[in-house]
Design an enzyme around this catalytic site. Structure first.
Site, short mmCIF file in Angstrom:
data_model
loop_
_atom_site.label_atom_id
_atom_site.label_comp_id
_atom_site.label_asym_id
_atom_site.label_seq_id
_atom_site.Cartn_x
_atom_site.Cartn_y
_atom_site.Cartn_z
CB SER A 1 -0.90 0.01 1.24
OG SER A 1 -1.42 1.31 1.42
CG HIS B 1 -3.93 -1.61 -1.45
ND1 HIS B 1 -5.03 -2.41 -1.67
CD2 HIS B 1 -4.30 -0.72 -0.50
CE1 HIS B 1 -6.02 -2.02 -0.90
NE2 HIS B 1 -5.61 -0.98 -0.16
CG ASP C 1 -5.11 2.50 0.71
OD1 ASP C 1 -6.08 1.71 0.71
OD2 ASP C 1 -3.98 2.19 1.12
CG MET D 1 -8.38 7.29 1.87
SD MET D 1 -7.50 7.51 3.43
CE MET D 1 -6.67 5.94 3.55
CG HIS E 1 -9.26 0.10 -0.38
ND1 HIS E 1 -8.65 0.00 0.85
CD2 HIS E 1 -10.59 0.02 -0.15
CE1 HIS E 1 -9.57 -0.12 1.79
NE2 HIS E 1 -10.76 -0.10 1.21
CG MET F 1 -11.24 3.38 1.96
SD MET F 1 -9.71 3.39 2.90
CE MET F 1 -8.55 3.34 1.56
CG MET G 1 -11.80 -2.52 5.41
SD MET G 1 -10.28 -2.14 4.52
CE MET G 1 -9.31 -1.24 5.74
N GLY H 1 -9.00 4.26 6.74
CA GLY H 1 -8.69 5.69 6.83
C GLY H 1 -7.21 5.98 7.03
CG PHE H 2 -5.81 7.35 9.57
CD1 PHE H 2 -5.21 8.56 9.21
CD2 PHE H 2 -7.14 7.36 9.96
CE1 PHE H 2 -5.93 9.75 9.25
CE2 PHE H 2 -7.88 8.54 10.01
CZ PHE H 2 -7.26 9.74 9.65
N GLY I 1 -0.85 2.03 9.51
CA GLY I 1 -0.16 1.89 10.78
C GLY I 1 -1.01 1.52 11.98
CG ASP J 1 -6.25 -2.67 3.38
OD1 ASP J 1 -5.20 -2.39 3.97
OD2 ASP J 1 -6.86 -1.88 2.63
N GLY J 2 -4.95 -4.00 6.52
CA GLY J 2 -4.85 -3.31 7.80
C GLY J 2 -4.08 -4.13 8.82
N GLY J 3 -2.92 -3.62 9.19
CA GLY J 3 -2.13 -4.28 10.23
C GLY J 3 -1.52 -5.61 9.82
N GLY K 1 1.13 -2.02 4.20
CA GLY K 1 1.60 -0.65 4.07
C GLY K 1 2.85 -0.44 4.90
CB SER K 2 3.40 0.60 8.41
OG SER K 2 2.20 0.04 8.81
C1 DX5 Z 1 -6.27 1.84 5.54
C2 DX5 Z 1 -5.85 1.45 4.16
C3 DX5 Z 1 -4.73 0.49 4.14
C4 DX5 Z 1 -3.45 0.97 4.79
C5 DX5 Z 1 -2.75 -0.24 5.33
O1 DX5 Z 1 -7.48 2.47 5.50
O2 DX5 Z 1 -6.93 0.85 3.47
O3 DX5 Z 1 -4.48 0.00 2.83
O4 DX5 Z 1 -2.61 1.67 3.94
O5 DX5 Z 1 -1.68 0.17 6.09
P1 DX5 Z 1 -1.00 -0.79 7.18
O6 DX5 Z 1 -0.51 -2.01 6.46
O7 DX5 Z 1 0.08 0.04 7.75
O8 DX5 Z 1 -2.07 -1.14 8.19
ZN ZN Z 2 -6.49 -0.13 1.54
#
Ligand code: DX5
Ligand code: ZN
Length: 222
Positions: A8, A32, A34, A36, A66, A68, A142, A147-148, A150, A176-178, A198-199
């Site tokens: 991401s 990926h 994102d 928003m 994605h 959002m 999800m 939204g964010f 990390g 997706d997420g964490g 992502g992170s």
């Molecule tokens: C959050 C995004 C994710 C985000 C994942 O709303 O949809 O794609 O970038 O980031 P990490 O992998 O750091 O949770």
């Molecule tokens: Zn995403």
């Protein structure tokens, strides 16, 4: 199917986006993106023009967009030619499942793959009518509130992945997420095959090792 890692770019350094992408492509086949709008989620990121710019510079990578955003259908045409997998949120299209069905048909008519995402509090059953009509190539579960980047992985979401995989074994499940080397295996075991990170990738100084660290747990027997 073989597991897919989709970095991401939300967590990359936007001031040097092209160089950032070069650190992960061609090790990965998917990116990926994102998108928003500050309305559906309390954050604004990037939009179709950035996706188009990436497409121009990186011919071979597939873009997993994605959305959002409220009114995801508004972004179909602007993403045309750049987006390979168009993922919209169930919560953005409302309770009328007919709207989501029409959107899935439009996505496919434009030559993209269609996918729907659900937020952590949305029951899985809401998207069954779309799956029963065979309108989805993928489902994005999800594993954090959208939204964010990390945020911490929500292990309670694994139950959704498991139930979805048991009921619809042919649909590609994305999480997706964490997602990181500690959480990825539980998602794989539950049935997910596409992993957004992502992170775990862009906050790592060595992107090759970061990707390898995500794939390694998937190669071992339990
Ligand atoms: C959050 C995004 C994710 C985000 C994942 O709303 O949809 O794609 O970038 O980031 P990490 O992998 O750091 O949770
Ligand atoms: Zn995403």
């Amino acid at each position: 199917m073989d597991p897919i890692i989709a970095p991401s770019i939300l967590n990359s350094d936007f001031a040097k986006l092209k160089t950032e992408i070069e650190t992960v492509v061609p090790q990965v086949q998917w990116l990926h993106i994102d998108i928003m709008d500050g309305d559906f989620v309390p954050n604004i990121s990037i939009g179709p023009c950035v996706a188009q710019a990436i497409r121009k510079s990186f011919n071979d990578v597939k873009l997993d967009c994605h959305l959002m955003t409220s009114e995801p259908s508004k972004w179909l045409k602007p993403l045309l030619g750049a987006c390979n997998l168009f993922t919209f949120h169930y919560e953005a299209v409302g309770e009328d499942v007919g709207v989501a069905m029409d959107l899935c048909r439009s996505i496919r008519a434009l030559g993209m793959k269609s996918s729907i995402s659900i937020k952590p509090k949305t029951p899985l059953e809401k998207i069954y009518p779309l799956l029963d009509q065979d309108l989805l190539d993928g489902v994005l579960i999800m594993t954090v509130e959208p939204g964010f980047g990390g945020q911490s992985f929500m292990p309670e979401m694994l139950e959704k992945v498991k139930r979805l995989h048991q009921k619809y074994p042919n649909v590609t499940i994305e999480v997706d997420g964490g997602i990181n080397p500690k959480t990825i295996r539980s998602c794989y075991d539950a049935g997910a095959r596409m992993f957004v990170a992502g992170s775990a990738i862009f906050k790592h100084p060595d992107r090759t090792s970061a990707i390898e660290n995500l794939l390694k747990p998937l190669r071992h027997e339990n």
